[in-house]
Design a protein around this motif. Structure first.
Motif, PDB file in Angstrom:
ATOM      1  N   GLN A  31       0.760  -1.276   0.011  1.00 55.91           N
ATOM      2  CA  GLN A  31       0.184   0.009   0.245  1.00 55.91           C
ATOM      3  C   GLN A  31       0.790   1.202  -0.100  1.00 55.91           C
ATOM      4  O   GLN A  31       1.727   1.347   0.603  1.00 55.91           O
ATOM      5  CB  GLN A  31      -0.782  -0.091   1.287  1.00 55.91           C
ATOM      6  CG  GLN A  31      -1.926   1.226   1.469  1.00 55.91           C
ATOM      7  CD  GLN A  31      -2.661   1.371   0.134  1.00 55.91           C
ATOM      8  OE1 GLN A  31      -3.583   0.160  -0.316  1.00 55.91           O
ATOM      9  NE2 GLN A  31      -3.133   2.467  -0.211  1.00 55.91           N
ATOM     10  N   LYS A  36      -5.503   4.064  -5.202  1.00 56.11           N
ATOM     11  CA  LYS A  36      -5.079   3.020  -6.453  1.00 56.11           C
ATOM     12  C   LYS A  36      -5.495   3.623  -7.955  1.00 56.11           C
ATOM     13  O   LYS A  36      -6.239   4.378  -7.932  1.00 56.11           O
ATOM     14  CB  LYS A  36      -5.911   1.930  -6.000  1.00 56.11           C
ATOM     15  CG  LYS A  36      -5.418   0.940  -4.921  1.00 56.11           C
ATOM     16  CD  LYS A  36      -6.510  -0.237  -4.771  1.00 56.11           C
ATOM     17  CE  LYS A  36      -6.076  -1.344  -3.634  1.00 56.11           C
ATOM     18  NZ  LYS A  36      -6.699  -2.436  -3.519  1.00 56.11           N
ATOM     19  N   ASP A  39      -8.727   3.171  -9.165  1.00 57.20           N
ATOM     20  CA  ASP A  39      -9.881   4.007  -8.822  1.00 57.20           C
ATOM     21  C   ASP A  39     -10.044   5.247  -9.435  1.00 57.20           C
ATOM     22  O   ASP A  39     -10.984   6.093  -9.027  1.00 57.20           O
ATOM     23  CB  ASP A  39      -9.707   4.097  -7.148  1.00 57.20           C
ATOM     24  CG  ASP A  39      -9.922   2.736  -6.594  1.00 57.20           C
ATOM     25  OD1 ASP A  39     -10.638   1.812  -6.991  1.00 57.20           O
ATOM     26  OD2 ASP A  39      -9.282   2.578  -5.291  1.00 57.20           O
ATOM     27  N   ARG A  44      -8.249   4.011 -15.504  1.00 55.02           N
ATOM     28  CA  ARG A  44      -8.913   2.637 -15.762  1.00 55.02           C
ATOM     29  C   ARG A  44      -9.359   2.725 -17.290  1.00 55.02           C
ATOM     30  O   ARG A  44      -9.192   1.460 -17.954  1.00 55.02           O
ATOM     31  CB  ARG A  44     -10.115   2.363 -14.943  1.00 55.02           C
ATOM     32  CG  ARG A  44     -10.725   1.151 -14.962  1.00 55.02           C
ATOM     33  CD  ARG A  44     -11.815   0.922 -13.945  1.00 55.02           C
ATOM     34  NE  ARG A  44     -11.091   0.261 -12.749  1.00 55.02           N
ATOM     35  CZ  ARG A  44     -10.795  -0.801 -12.400  1.00 55.02           C
ATOM     36  NH1 ARG A  44     -10.874  -1.800 -13.382  1.00 55.02           N
ATOM     37  NH2 ARG A  44     -10.097  -1.046 -11.245  1.00 55.02           N
ATOM     38  N   ASP A  77      -1.801  -5.523 -12.234  1.00 54.90           N
ATOM     39  CA  ASP A  77      -0.587  -4.913 -11.040  1.00 54.90           C
ATOM     40  C   ASP A  77      -0.733  -3.327 -11.114  1.00 54.90           C
ATOM     41  O   ASP A  77      -0.633  -2.764 -10.033  1.00 54.90           O
ATOM     42  CB  ASP A  77       0.776  -5.642 -11.476  1.00 54.90           C
ATOM     43  CG  ASP A  77       0.557  -7.086 -11.187  1.00 54.90           C
ATOM     44  OD1 ASP A  77      -0.147  -7.587 -10.779  1.00 54.90           O
ATOM     45  OD2 ASP A  77       1.573  -7.642 -11.639  1.00 54.90           O
ATOM     46  N   GLU A  80      -3.412  -1.702  -9.359  1.00 52.85           N
ATOM     47  CA  GLU A  80      -3.377  -2.006  -8.034  1.00 52.85           C
ATOM     48  C   GLU A  80      -2.334  -1.013  -7.155  1.00 52.85           C
ATOM     49  O   GLU A  80      -2.372  -0.989  -6.157  1.00 52.85           O
ATOM     50  CB  GLU A  80      -3.012  -3.253  -7.594  1.00 52.85           C
ATOM     51  CG  GLU A  80      -4.100  -4.386  -7.822  1.00 52.85           C
ATOM     52  CD  GLU A  80      -5.222  -4.220  -6.961  1.00 52.85           C
ATOM     53  OE1 GLU A  80      -4.974  -4.108  -5.666  1.00 52.85           O
ATOM     54  OE2 GLU A  80      -6.446  -4.256  -7.190  1.00 52.85           O
ATOM     55  N   PHE A  81      -1.724  -0.468  -8.153  1.00 52.17           N
ATOM     56  CA  PHE A  81      -0.662   0.397  -7.425  1.00 52.17           C
ATOM     57  C   PHE A  81      -1.149   1.626  -6.885  1.00 52.17           C
ATOM     58  O   PHE A  81      -2.007   2.393  -7.228  1.00 52.17           O
ATOM     59  CB  PHE A  81       0.413   1.164  -8.555  1.00 52.17           C
ATOM     60  CG  PHE A  81       1.826   1.981  -8.245  1.00 52.17           C
ATOM     61  CD1 PHE A  81       2.737   1.319  -7.579  1.00 52.17           C
ATOM     62  CD2 PHE A  81       1.427   3.182  -8.274  1.00 52.17           C
ATOM     63  CE1 PHE A  81       3.843   2.212  -7.442  1.00 52.17           C
ATOM     64  CE2 PHE A  81       2.577   3.914  -7.796  1.00 52.17           C
ATOM     65  CZ  PHE A  81       3.687   3.371  -7.469  1.00 52.17           C
ATOM     66  N   SER A  82      -0.599   2.010  -5.701  1.00 50.96           N
ATOM     67  CA  SER A  82      -1.428   3.406  -4.907  1.00 50.96           C
ATOM     68  C   SER A  82      -0.001   4.175  -4.614  1.00 50.96           C
ATOM     69  O   SER A  82      -0.249   5.159  -3.575  1.00 50.96           O
ATOM     70  CB  SER A  82      -2.045   2.907  -3.702  1.00 50.96           C
ATOM     71  OG  SER A  82      -1.309   2.121  -2.819  1.00 50.96           O
TER      72      SER A  82
END
Length: 223
Positions: A31, A36, A39, A44, A77, A80-82
């Motif tokens: 995290q 993310k 989001d 996206r 992946d 998912e990176f934040s």
């Protein structure tokens, strides 16, 4: 007795070669300090249009995780990176390293990444690399227009237009068919009328009337 004085040789244990086993670390996405990437609607949406083996997607995975990733998981992946999971004391040391990694990428890849995150694309390559890394330390939604919503709106408008055209064409086709049927019906009536007129003409034509000949006139004169 002489044999007793000899020192016995100690046998050394045979050491068998054992290959070094390298245990791969499990790939874990930690995290970060931001939200993310998945989001963020525009990120996206844009990433969904790209193939996982696209150069920019592979470069992005390398920049974020320092590994190329697999085709099946690469895009997931990235989403998912934040943020880089650096502690505060690591920032000063890790940030220049990340900028250096970014600067080694092709200019086209860096520009495409800036576009992906709705970031300005002006400046030289190093400026762009710095801007990109600073964003990735703590990703956020830049609040630009929702591309997915705009695309959906455009799609609906196109669909409505197609429906209007189809409806208009159907209406036009029906009108043409009606006119054709009317014309055909009108032609048939005209033919019937002409036939009736011909019949009337035939009825009026009686036996031919006798013509007054000169002989009849001459005979009268002689009497």
């Amino acid at each position: 007795a002489a044999g007793e004085g000899r020192a016995r040789r100690e046998r050394k244990p045979v050491e068998h070669f054992k290959p070094e086993v390298v245990v791969k670390e499990d790939f874990v996405i930690k995290q970060g300090a931001g939200i993310k990437l998945g989001d963020i609607p525009n990120v996206r949406f844009r990433l969904s249009k790209m193939k996982p083996d696209a150069e920019m997607v592979m470069d992005m995975h390398r920049l974020l995780y320092q590994r190329p990733g697999t085709v099946t998981k690469r895009k997931r992946d990235v989403l998912e990176f934040s943020g880089f999971p650096w502690a505060t004391y690591e920032m000063e040391k890790e940030t220049p390293k990340a900028v250096e990694r970014a600067d080694k990428l092709k200019s086209t890849s860096i520009t495409a990444m800036l576009d992906l995150f709705d970031l300005p694309k002006d400046g030289n390559k190093l400026d762009k690399a710095n801007r990109l890394v600073n964003y990735l330390i703590k990703p956020k939604d830049e609040g630009k227009k929702d591309l997915a919503a705009l695309a959906e709106k455009k799609k609906d408008a196109k669909k409505r237009k197609a429906e209007r055209i189809a409806k208009k064409a159907t209406k036009k086709g029906k009108k043409a068919a009606t006119q054709k049927a009317s014309a055909k019906k009108g032609g048939a009536k005209k033919e019937d009328s002409e036939d009736e007129e011909d019949d009337d003409d035939d009825e009026d034509d009686g036996p031919p009337r006798p013509r007054k000949g000169k002989a009849a006139g001459g005979g009268g004169g002689g009497g």
